[in-house]
Design a protein around this motif. Structure first.
Motif, mmCIF file in Angstrom:
data_model
loop_
_atom_site.group_PDB
_atom_site.id
_atom_site.type_symbol
_atom_site.label_atom_id
_atom_site.label_comp_id
_atom_site.label_asym_id
_atom_site.label_seq_id
_atom_site.Cartn_x
_atom_site.Cartn_y
_atom_site.Cartn_z
ATOM 1 N N TYR A 57 -2.274 -7.389 -5.412
ATOM 2 C CA TYR A 57 -0.837 -7.528 -5.629
ATOM 3 C C TYR A 57 -0.126 -6.767 -4.516
ATOM 4 N N GLU A 58 1.002 -7.314 -4.048
ATOM 5 C CA GLU A 58 1.715 -6.630 -2.986
ATOM 6 C C GLU A 58 3.224 -6.761 -3.154
ATOM 7 N N GLY A 59 3.929 -5.822 -2.520
ATOM 8 C CA GLY A 59 5.383 -5.832 -2.535
ATOM 9 C C GLY A 59 5.908 -4.544 -1.934
ATOM 10 N N VAL A 60 7.227 -4.487 -1.809
ATOM 11 C CA VAL A 60 7.884 -3.281 -1.306
ATOM 12 C C VAL A 60 8.698 -2.698 -2.456
ATOM 13 N N LEU A 61 8.292 -1.526 -2.894
ATOM 14 C CA LEU A 61 8.974 -0.842 -3.993
ATOM 15 C C LEU A 61 10.108 0.019 -3.437
ATOM 16 N N PRO A 62 11.183 0.212 -4.210
ATOM 17 C CA PRO A 62 12.296 1.053 -3.749
ATOM 18 C C PRO A 62 11.855 2.496 -3.482
ATOM 19 N N CYS A 63 12.554 3.119 -2.537
ATOM 20 C CA CYS A 63 12.254 4.497 -2.146
ATOM 21 C C CYS A 63 13.579 5.216 -1.892
ATOM 22 N N ALA A 64 13.733 6.418 -2.443
ATOM 23 C CA ALA A 64 14.970 7.178 -2.274
ATOM 24 C C ALA A 64 15.096 7.776 -0.877
ATOM 25 N N SER A 65 13.965 8.086 -0.228
ATOM 26 C CA SER A 65 14.018 8.785 1.054
ATOM 27 C C SER A 65 13.438 7.973 2.213
ATOM 28 N N CYS A 66 13.246 6.667 2.007
ATOM 29 C CA CYS A 66 12.727 5.818 3.085
ATOM 30 C C CYS A 66 13.225 4.390 2.872
ATOM 31 N N GLU A 67 12.827 3.488 3.747
ATOM 32 C CA GLU A 67 13.277 2.097 3.667
ATOM 33 C C GLU A 67 12.608 1.320 2.534
ATOM 34 N N GLY A 68 11.517 1.822 2.032
ATOM 35 C CA GLY A 68 10.780 1.174 0.960
ATOM 36 C C GLY A 68 9.332 1.588 1.016
ATOM 37 N N ILE A 69 8.618 1.337 -0.060
ATOM 38 C CA ILE A 69 7.197 1.701 -0.114
ATOM 39 C C ILE A 69 6.391 0.414 -0.154
ATOM 40 N N GLN A 70 5.807 0.068 0.995
ATOM 41 C CA GLN A 70 4.938 -1.114 1.062
ATOM 42 C C GLN A 70 3.691 -0.793 0.241
ATOM 43 N N THR A 71 3.420 -1.621 -0.767
ATOM 44 C CA THR A 71 2.337 -1.327 -1.699
ATOM 45 C C THR A 71 1.385 -2.501 -1.804
ATOM 46 N N LEU A 72 0.099 -2.209 -1.716
ATOM 47 C CA LEU A 72 -0.955 -3.190 -1.943
ATOM 48 C C LEU A 72 -1.875 -2.604 -3.009
ATOM 49 N N MET A 73 -1.924 -3.289 -4.146
ATOM 50 C CA MET A 73 -2.754 -2.839 -5.274
ATOM 51 C C MET A 73 -3.853 -3.865 -5.486
ATOM 52 N N THR A 74 -5.098 -3.424 -5.444
ATOM 53 C CA THR A 74 -6.229 -4.304 -5.704
ATOM 54 C C THR A 74 -6.909 -3.846 -6.984
ATOM 55 N N LEU A 75 -6.941 -4.746 -7.968
ATOM 56 C CA LEU A 75 -7.578 -4.463 -9.252
ATOM 57 C C LEU A 75 -8.857 -5.274 -9.370
ATOM 58 N N LYS A 76 -9.897 -4.646 -9.846
ATOM 59 C CA LYS A 76 -11.172 -5.337 -10.043
ATOM 60 C C LYS A 76 -11.488 -5.430 -11.528
ATOM 61 N N ALA A 77 -12.323 -6.402 -11.883
ATOM 62 C CA ALA A 77 -12.659 -6.664 -13.289
ATOM 63 C C ALA A 77 -13.320 -5.470 -13.973
ATOM 64 N N ASP A 78 -13.930 -4.576 -13.214
ATOM 65 C CA ASP A 78 -14.560 -3.390 -13.804
ATOM 66 C C ASP A 78 -13.569 -2.231 -13.990
ATOM 67 N N SER A 80 -11.772 -0.828 -11.747
ATOM 68 C CA SER A 80 -11.570 0.001 -10.563
ATOM 69 C C SER A 80 -10.377 -0.567 -9.785
ATOM 70 N N PHE A 81 -9.781 0.278 -8.967
ATOM 71 C CA PHE A 81 -8.620 -0.151 -8.192
ATOM 72 C C PHE A 81 -8.560 0.596 -6.875
ATOM 73 N N VAL A 82 -7.813 0.018 -5.948
ATOM 74 C CA VAL A 82 -7.439 0.677 -4.701
ATOM 75 C C VAL A 82 -5.950 0.406 -4.524
ATOM 76 N N GLU A 83 -5.173 1.476 -4.395
ATOM 77 C CA GLU A 83 -3.744 1.333 -4.126
ATOM 78 C C GLU A 83 -3.485 1.893 -2.731
ATOM 79 N N GLU A 84 -2.911 1.057 -1.883
ATOM 80 C CA GLU A 84 -2.563 1.480 -0.526
ATOM 81 C C GLU A 84 -1.048 1.422 -0.395
ATOM 82 N N THR A 85 -0.445 2.543 0.031
ATOM 83 C CA THR A 85 0.998 2.602 0.185
ATOM 84 C C THR A 85 1.378 3.110 1.567
ATOM 85 N N VAL A 86 2.482 2.577 2.072
ATOM 86 C CA VAL A 86 3.046 3.014 3.350
ATOM 87 C C VAL A 86 4.533 3.247 3.116
#
Length: 149
Positions: A57-78, A80-86
């Motif tokens: 899943y991906e998108g840009v979440l609102p941020c109070a101190s920046c232009e936005g938080i680019q987020t990539l969330m990967t969910l697995k059936a077990d 487990s997850f990996v969340e990458e934010t910029v």
């Protein structure tokens, strides 16, 4: 006259016979309904069990101190997850959070180890506030990560 009396007698017998059958059917139906109520069918409809939630899943979440938080969330059936934010407009460093999600009590939301919560919807994750409630401000529509095809 005998024919008339015979016909009436036959009609009375048929009517009586027909009226008895539904009473038995009604008794059987009532018994079945009582059994069904006593043994309810488990519902089990939850995001966890009824949606194809594993994926990225991906998108840009609102941020109070920046232009936005680019987020990539990967969910697995077990679970487990990996969340990458910029943090856009800042250092642009990629922050990774790796672990296992836990599901909320009703199987509708996931909770990350850092306390972040998402409501799991059809092809989307909706970021929740710190108490686990949906965000209702004017920016509410911006707190959604869309599932990648």
């Amino acid at each position: 006259m005998n024919k008339s009396i015979s016909c009436i007698a036959v009609l009375v017998l048929l009517t009586a016979a027909c009226s008895e059958a539904p009473k038995e059917d009604i008794a059987a139906s009532t018994s079945q309904v009582q059994t069904d109520v006593a043994n309810p069918v488990p519902v089990g409809d939850s995001s966890q069990h009824s949606l194809d939630w594993a994926g990225s899943y991906e998108g840009v979440l609102p941020c109070a101190s920046c232009e936005g938080i680019q987020t990539l969330m990967t969910l697995k059936a077990d679970n487990s997850f990996v969340e990458e934010t910029v943090y856009l407009g800042k250092d642009e460093k990629i922050f990774k959070l790796i672990g296992k999600v836990t599901w909320g009590e009703h199987g509708q939301k996931i909770i990350l180890p850092d306390g972040t919560q998402y409501l799991v919807g059809e092809n989307q994750l909706i970021r929740l506030d710190t108490q686990g409630n949906r965000i209702t401000s004017q920016l509410a529509a911006n707190y959604v990560l869309k599932k990648k095809p």
